[in-house]
Design a protein around this motif. Structure first.
Motif, PDB file in Angstrom:
ATOM      1  N   THR A   1     -27.065  45.879  59.865  1.00 29.47           N
ATOM      2  CA  THR A   1     -25.934  44.915  60.690  1.00 29.47           C
ATOM      3  C   THR A   1     -26.433  43.353  59.400  1.00 29.47           C
ATOM      4  O   THR A   1     -25.427  42.432  59.141  1.00 29.47           O
ATOM      5  N   SER A   2     -26.596  43.991  58.197  1.00 23.86           N
ATOM      6  CA  SER A   2     -26.994  42.904  57.472  1.00 23.86           C
ATOM      7  C   SER A   2     -24.602  42.782  56.603  1.00 23.86           C
ATOM      8  O   SER A   2     -25.143  43.857  55.668  1.00 23.86           O
ATOM      9  N   PRO A   3     -24.983  42.095  56.775  1.00 21.71           N
ATOM     10  CA  PRO A   3     -23.292  41.474  55.483  1.00 21.71           C
ATOM     11  C   PRO A   3     -23.716  41.810  53.524  1.00 21.71           C
ATOM     12  O   PRO A   3     -22.210  41.637  53.549  1.00 21.71           O
ATOM     13  N   ASP A   4     -24.822  41.635  53.343  1.00 20.84           N
ATOM     14  CA  ASP A   4     -25.241  41.650  51.928  1.00 20.84           C
ATOM     15  C   ASP A   4     -24.655  43.589  51.359  1.00 20.84           C
ATOM     16  O   ASP A   4     -25.218  43.807  51.781  1.00 20.84           O
ATOM     17  N   ALA A   5     -23.631  42.909  50.397  1.00 20.28           N
ATOM     18  CA  ALA A   5     -23.771  44.194  49.884  1.00 20.28           C
ATOM     19  C   ALA A   5     -24.657  44.852  48.608  1.00 20.28           C
ATOM     20  O   ALA A   5     -25.554  43.757  48.404  1.00 20.28           O
ATOM     21  N   ARG A   6     -24.790  46.248  49.230  1.00 21.72           N
ATOM     22  CA  ARG A   6     -26.031  45.715  48.079  1.00 21.72           C
ATOM     23  C   ARG A   6     -25.665  47.663  47.641  1.00 21.72           C
ATOM     24  O   ARG A   6     -24.821  48.656  48.229  1.00 21.72           O
ATOM     25  N   PRO A   7     -26.489  48.431  46.610  1.00 20.59           N
ATOM     26  CA  PRO A   7     -25.876  49.815  46.179  1.00 20.59           C
ATOM     27  C   PRO A   7     -25.926  51.015  46.605  1.00 20.59           C
ATOM     28  O   PRO A   7     -26.993  51.189  47.812  1.00 20.59           O
ATOM     29  N   LEU A   8     -25.084  51.756  47.116  1.00 23.05           N
ATOM     30  CA  LEU A   8     -25.627  53.170  48.064  1.00 23.05           C
ATOM     31  C   LEU A   8     -26.770  54.212  46.754  1.00 23.05           C
ATOM     32  O   LEU A   8     -27.503  53.731  46.098  1.00 23.05           O
ATOM     33  N   ASP A   9     -28.313  55.063  47.711  1.00 24.52           N
ATOM     34  CA  ASP A   9     -28.650  55.278  47.119  1.00 24.52           C
ATOM     35  C   ASP A   9     -28.513  56.152  46.390  1.00 24.52           C
ATOM     36  O   ASP A   9     -26.904  56.936  46.442  1.00 24.52           O
ATOM     37  N   GLU A  10     -28.520  56.842  45.544  1.00 21.18           N
ATOM     38  CA  GLU A  10     -28.334  58.369  44.183  1.00 21.18           C
ATOM     39  C   GLU A  10     -27.545  59.086  44.696  1.00 21.18           C
ATOM     40  O   GLU A  10     -27.278  59.911  44.570  1.00 21.18           O
ATOM     41  N   TYR A  11     -28.525  59.725  46.421  1.00 24.08           N
ATOM     42  CA  TYR A  11     -28.135  61.411  46.856  1.00 24.08           C
ATOM     43  C   TYR A  11     -26.815  61.082  47.300  1.00 24.08           C
ATOM     44  O   TYR A  11     -25.841  61.363  47.155  1.00 24.08           O
ATOM     45  N   GLN A  12     -26.609  59.318  48.052  1.00 29.32           N
ATOM     46  CA  GLN A  12     -25.064  58.544  48.715  1.00 29.32           C
ATOM     47  C   GLN A  12     -24.127  58.943  47.609  1.00 29.32           C
ATOM     48  O   GLN A  12     -23.022  59.399  48.236  1.00 29.32           O
ATOM     49  N   LEU A  13     -23.998  58.273  46.435  1.00 28.21           N
ATOM     50  CA  LEU A  13     -23.473  58.208  45.811  1.00 28.21           C
ATOM     51  C   LEU A  13     -22.978  59.827  44.964  1.00 28.21           C
ATOM     52  O   LEU A  13     -21.911  60.313  44.586  1.00 28.21           O
ATOM     53  N   ALA A  14     -24.084  60.587  44.771  1.00 27.42           N
ATOM     54  CA  ALA A  14     -24.161  62.144  44.128  1.00 27.42           C
ATOM     55  C   ALA A  14     -23.179  62.374  45.610  1.00 27.42           C
ATOM     56  O   ALA A  14     -21.684  62.982  44.592  1.00 27.42           O
ATOM     57  N   SER A  15     -23.408  62.505  46.757  1.00 28.85           N
ATOM     58  CA  SER A  15     -21.775  63.129  47.663  1.00 28.85           C
ATOM     59  C   SER A  15     -20.560  62.780  47.506  1.00 28.85           C
ATOM     60  O   SER A  15     -19.864  63.203  47.584  1.00 28.85           O
ATOM     61  N   ARG A  16     -20.816  61.270  47.470  1.00 31.69           N
ATOM     62  CA  ARG A  16     -19.398  60.417  47.090  1.00 31.69           C
ATOM     63  C   ARG A  16     -18.625  60.690  45.743  1.00 31.69           C
ATOM     64  O   ARG A  16     -17.164  61.217  46.204  1.00 31.69           O
ATOM     65  N   LEU A  17     -19.127  60.968  44.716  1.00 25.34           N
ATOM     66  CA  LEU A  17     -19.262  61.254  43.514  1.00 25.34           C
ATOM     67  C   LEU A  17     -17.984  63.039  43.995  1.00 25.34           C
ATOM     68  O   LEU A  17     -17.413  63.481  44.042  1.00 25.34           O
ATOM     69  N   SER A  18     -19.176  63.694  44.655  1.00 25.97           N
ATOM     70  CA  SER A  18     -18.485  65.685  44.547  1.00 25.97           C
ATOM     71  C   SER A  18     -17.329  65.666  45.331  1.00 25.97           C
ATOM     72  O   SER A  18     -16.796  66.117  45.824  1.00 25.97           O
ATOM     73  N   TYR A  19     -17.565  65.009  46.498  1.00 24.62           N
ATOM     74  CA  TYR A  19     -16.645  65.284  47.518  1.00 24.62           C
ATOM     75  C   TYR A  19     -15.144  64.500  46.681  1.00 24.62           C
ATOM     76  O   TYR A  19     -14.255  64.884  47.526  1.00 24.62           O
ATOM     77  N   PHE A  20     -15.305  63.772  46.349  1.00 25.23           N
ATOM     78  CA  PHE A  20     -14.068  62.795  45.767  1.00 25.23           C
ATOM     79  C   PHE A  20     -13.483  63.456  44.573  1.00 25.23           C
ATOM     80  O   PHE A  20     -12.697  63.827  44.849  1.00 25.23           O
ATOM     81  N   LEU A  21     -14.392  64.126  44.460  1.00 25.86           N
ATOM     82  CA  LEU A  21     -13.755  64.854  43.139  1.00 25.86           C
ATOM     83  C   LEU A  21     -13.734  66.636  42.617  1.00 25.86           C
ATOM     84  O   LEU A  21     -12.905  67.337  42.132  1.00 25.86           O
ATOM     85  N   TRP A  22     -14.064  67.001  43.915  1.00 19.10           N
ATOM     86  CA  TRP A  22     -14.641  68.737  44.075  1.00 19.10           C
ATOM     87  C   TRP A  22     -14.331  68.399  45.668  1.00 19.10           C
ATOM     88  O   TRP A  22     -14.323  69.756  45.456  1.00 19.10           O
ATOM     89  N   SER A  23     -14.412  67.948  45.984  1.00 17.51           N
ATOM     90  CA  SER A  23     -14.396  67.846  47.747  1.00 17.51           C
ATOM     91  C   SER A  23     -15.144  69.235  48.102  1.00 17.51           C
ATOM     92  O   SER A  23     -14.889  69.911  48.618  1.00 17.51           O
ATOM     93  N   THR A  24     -16.562  68.738  47.616  1.00 13.79           N
ATOM     94  CA  THR A  24     -17.903  70.232  48.225  1.00 13.79           C
ATOM     95  C   THR A  24     -18.830  68.933  48.026  1.00 13.79           C
ATOM     96  O   THR A  24     -18.805  67.715  47.222  1.00 13.79           O
ATOM     97  N   MET A  25     -20.334  70.095  48.249  1.00 12.39           N
ATOM     98  CA  MET A  25     -21.466  69.377  48.271  1.00 12.39           C
ATOM     99  C   MET A  25     -21.504  68.811  47.057  1.00 12.39           C
ATOM    100  O   MET A  25     -20.790  69.510  45.444  1.00 12.39           O
ATOM    101  N   PRO A  26     -22.891  67.828  46.481  1.00 10.70           N
ATOM    102  CA  PRO A  26     -23.044  68.208  45.033  1.00 10.70           C
ATOM    103  C   PRO A  26     -23.692  69.147  44.599  1.00 10.70           C
ATOM    104  O   PRO A  26     -24.378  69.941  45.262  1.00 10.70           O
ATOM    105  N   ASP A  27     -23.090  69.654  43.158  1.00  8.78           N
ATOM    106  CA  ASP A  27     -24.131  70.394  42.099  1.00  8.78           C
ATOM    107  C   ASP A  27     -25.851  69.781  42.197  1.00  8.78           C
ATOM    108  O   ASP A  27     -26.097  69.419  42.468  1.00  8.78           O
ATOM    109  N   ASP A  28     -25.938  71.252  41.051  1.00 11.00           N
ATOM    110  CA  ASP A  28     -28.320  70.969  41.250  1.00 11.00           C
ATOM    111  C   ASP A  28     -28.268  70.171  40.031  1.00 11.00           C
ATOM    112  O   ASP A  28     -28.764  69.285  40.253  1.00 11.00           O
ATOM    113  N   GLU A  29     -27.305  69.583  39.311  1.00 11.86           N
ATOM    114  CA  GLU A  29     -27.019  68.296  38.492  1.00 11.86           C
ATOM    115  C   GLU A  29     -27.188  67.119  38.779  1.00 11.86           C
ATOM    116  O   GLU A  29     -27.950  66.611  38.589  1.00 11.86           O
TER     117      GLU A  29
END
Length: 805
Positions: free
Chosen positions: A442-470
């Motif tokens: 419920t906090s309105p303050d902006a804060r970074p995604l955690d690293e795993y969430q960022l990995a998922s956003r990246l992989s589904y954005f560019l690859w439309s699939t789950m993050p790879d091992d790297e």
């Protein structure tokens, strides 16, 4: 509270421009410049109880009203900058008047954006769409089939099928998920693997083949003094191999040698790209015509000298790339020894020795010797990290381990029990949805995604699939954010970035409609399924080249190359790879004829083709089944290229008459000029039609023409801003000069796709920063993607509470 104007004056007084420049002069104030412009050019039509087009501007008088009606004022800016407003019959503002008005409004936006609290927005928890589900199952499980064939279609929002707000989960889809999960694990894991297959071949039918194969009973005879490959061998046969399978090769043999040393026999594997192939010296020691490249697996001394005592020789064939044939060869006797003969009864291959699927071996791999409970935890811990795109919690793991143990206690094998646990994971919302857990919901303050969430956003954005091992490894070390740009560039070069073409580009360009578009078969008999496929393939390869070669996004509007196969080249009237048109002399030497179904890169010149706008795929989906549609083509350019869509048409506007008799009264352009005489239609058609008529030289399936029936085509036109052009080549030049509009449009489209939500006013600062970075980096495609990945909406999050503006 300090007003926007007062705050802006304070900022201007102390601010220094970038790169050490002195502060610029104060921006024109809307209360003076903007209001005067509205009174002079707008309020006559857009005031009172019934304002034109329901656009009411009489209450816009200061910064506060501009911010409160920002969407309206942005639309006003689009109209006046494009020249669509004021109407043609009204006095036009001077260039200085227009520039001052636009600057005064944008200054208000900029001051508001500078002072507003950053808001990255919120993304609805998103279900994996069909493509994302299919790709994720492929990479997670390793199955080679499409489990989504009977899934219902995904809904579309903001032009894309990955928008969280419309990706609902119906009871029917949940049933399909459960059925798919069962089918997937049955293919991936085999609790009771079948025995290894065995293949047995009489050497009479081995190669080299002949009508007169030398035989002695059931044994084929090879001799070191023979004169042909049939007599000297090596004898061999091809096999189909599983890439990572291990096999056993056998042959039953005996030998006759009059020398003092026993005859030696080598077992060989042959094939292209074999690792560690035999050297020339090693090959020279073998009798006969040895197939190269080859590898000697083992050499035997033959002790048996008659059929009754023939011995069975065997060798293990390890997994290796390039395997094709197995062969048996005689090792040449030492110099001075008498010739020898080898007798071979059969060749046999057993394997793969492990008949479990590769997915089974990978999913259930664990440390041997550990207690079964620990092996279960090892397998499920690894699987859950990939399935949930994050490390599992102890509670999640414990529940699945308990499921495995209870299933085993009921009599199932360990493999079957783990199979059931994996099936349960595939039905979990934590797999089916891209869940971004939040400890401050419920906090309105902006804060970074955690690293795993960022990995998922990246992989589904560019690859439309789950993050790879790297990506997961960097997330585990909390180093993904620090390496964000290098990872984006790595991911763009990965073959999986092809999903940007299939899932972003084709939806942005609205080319999914090509699959169902059906031109009139009598008018366009040339259109067929191979041509439809070639149209789509050209656009896919072209967009992919922009990504792979990191070209300017402006090349999408116009470029000096494309990709064609023979059917599409013939459709375009192009004869070679230098773009020579049929019936013309080559403008450049060295062009190669375009033959067959294989696509090749073709250089273009002359302006007839080049860029997305003159590709048959786009020209076809923006046409009607019986004719071209300048309105559809013009609207498509305004929406997908310039990002300035016209409003919906007013109700009760009659359709253009399509009869054959009507077609004889004039060209399509002439008939449409009569049709759009309705004053309520004129303004929008003034924006769309000139653009659409620029492409009238291309018929409804994208062929070039010079006449519309019996009437010559006039592709010239004038835009609302007064700029004129003589045809598609000059129009594309004008559109490329509108790089700010195009870069903003493409940024908004790709950012929408990346976020999985529509853009809001609070996303404007991010869009501005991305478009500025594009302009400063030659509009490179990688810059667009990197800046989106680094933007606040992509990297940050907030809770459910709305940030106050």
């Amino acid at each position: 509270m300090i007003s926007f104007a007062a705050a802006a004056i304070a900022v201007i007084a102390v601010e220094v421009g970038t790169e050490g420049r002195a502060a610029e002069p104060a921006e024109p104030q809307f209360a003076q410049v903007g209001v005067a412009f509205l009174h002079k050019h707008c309020l006559q039509c857009h005031s009172g109880e019934q304002p034109k087009a329901d656009v009411l501007l009489q209450g816009v008088r200061d910064d506060a009203t501009i911010i409160n009606q920002r969407k309206l004022l942005e639309h006003v800016l689009e109209m006046v900058e494009s020249g669509a407003m004021p109407p043609e019959k009204r006095p036009r503002p001077s260039a200085d008047e227009l520039a001052s008005f636009v600057k005064s409004v944008r200054a208000v936006f900029e001051r508001a954006d500078r002072n507003v609290k950053p808001d990255p927005g919120r993304v609805t928890m998103r279900r994996l769409n069909r493509v994302e589900y299919r790709n994720t199952v492929r990479d997670l499980i390793g199955v080679d089939f499409d489990p989504t064939e009977d899934f219902p279609s995904d809904d579309i929002g903001h032009g894309f099928d990955n928008i969280g707000d419309v990706l609902t989960l119906s009871p029917v889809l949940m049933e399909r998920y459960m059925a798919a999960a069962e089918s997937i694990v049955q293919r991936a894991i085999t609790p009771n693997p079948p025995p290894s297959p065995k293949r047995h071949l009489s050497t009479r039918y081995s190669e080299p083949a002949s009508a007169n194969v030398p035989m002695e009973g059931s044994f084929r005879v090879l001799a070191t003094d023979g004169k042909s490959p049939v007599e000297t061998g090596p004898i061999n046969t091809p096999y189909q191999w599983e890439e990572d399978g291990q096999y056993i090769f056998r042959a039953r043999v005996f030998a006759k040698s009059s020398g003092g040393s026993p005859l030696q026999v080598a077992f060989l594997v042959t094939g292209a790209n074999l690792p560690q192939p035999a050297s020339d010296d090693e090959a020279a020691k073998l009798s006969g015509s040895v197939i190269r490249p080859m590898r000697i697996l083992k050499t035997f001394e033959i002790k048996a000298d008659k059929p009754e005592s023939a011995e069975v020789l065997e060798v293990t064939v390890p997994a290796m790339p390039g395997r094709h044939r197995m062969a048996v060869a005689i090792v040449k006797p030492a110099e001075g020894q008498a010739p020898a003969k080898l007798y071979v009864e059969y060749l046999a291959l057993e394997g793969p020795l492990d008949t479990r699927p590769a997915s089974h071996r990978r999913l259930l791999a664990c440390s041997p010797g550990k207690p079964k409970n620990e092996q279960t935890r090892e397998v499920l811990t690894r699987f859950l990290q990939h399935a949930y795109r994050r490390p599992s919690t102890s509670e999640e793991l414990d529940r699945l381990v308990a499921l495995v143990e209870s299933t085993e206690s009921s009599g199932a094998t360990w493999e079957a029990a783990v199979q059931l646990a994996i099936q349960a994971v595939l039905c979990s919302p934590k797999f089916l949805f891209r869940v971004e857990l939040d400890d401050r919901p419920t906090s309105p303050d902006a804060r970074p995604l955690d690293e795993y969430q960022l990995a998922s956003r990246l992989s589904y954005f560019l690859w439309s699939t789950m993050p790879d091992d790297e990506l997961l490894a960097l997330a585990a070390k909390k180093q993904l954010t620090a390496n964000l740009e290098s990872q984006v560039r790595r991911m763009l070069q990965d073959p999986k970035s092809q999903s940007l073409v299939q899932n972003f580009a084709l939806q942005w360009l609205q080319l999914k409609r090509l699959e169902t578009f059906s031109p009139d078969a009598k008018l366009f008999p040339q259109f067929n399924e191979p041509l439809r496929a070639a149209m789509r393939k050209e656009t896919e390869l072209f967009f992919d080249s922009i990504v792979r070669q990191d070209r300017s996004i402006l090349d999408l509007i116009d470029a000096d190359y494309t990709f064609l196969n023979e059917p599409l080249a013939r459709h375009y009237g192009i004869t070679d790879t230098n773009g020579t048109l049929a019936g013309q002399k080559p403008a450049m030497p060295g062009g190669q004829p375009i033959r067959g179904d294989r696509f090749v890169q073709v250089n273009l010149s002359g302006g007839q083709r080049g860029g997305l706008l003159t590709q048959a795929s786009v020209l076809t989906v923006t046409s009607n089944p019986t004719r071209t549609s300048p309105v559809k083509r013009g609207r498509w350019v305004l929406e997908q290229i310039l990002g300035t869509p016209p409003p919906p048409p007013p109700p009760n506007v009659p359709e253009l008459v399509e009869s054959e008799q009507a077609a004889l009264t004039g060209s399509l352009r002439q008939r449409m000029e009569q049709h759009r005489s309705n004053p309520s239609c004129a303004n929008c058609h003034a924006r769309m039609d000139p653009i659409g008529f620029a492409f009238e030289n291309y018929d409804a399936i994208g062929r070039f023409r010079t006449k519309d029936g019996e009437f010559p085509i006039d592709p010239a036109g004038q835009l609302p801003d007064g700029r004129s052009f003589q045809g598609p080549e000059e129009l594309k030049t004008i559109l490329k000069e509108k790089q700010d509009l195009f870069s903003r449009c493409l940024t908004e489209k790709l950012l929408t796709y990346a976020l999985g939500r529509g853009l809001e006013n609070y996303d404007k600062p991010a869009v501005d920063r991305i478009t500025l970075a594009l302009a400063n980096n030659d509009y490179k495609f990688s810059t667009l993607v990197v800046e989106i990945a680094k933007s606040d909406p992509f990297r940050l999050r907030r809770g459910a509470a709305e940030t106050k503006k």
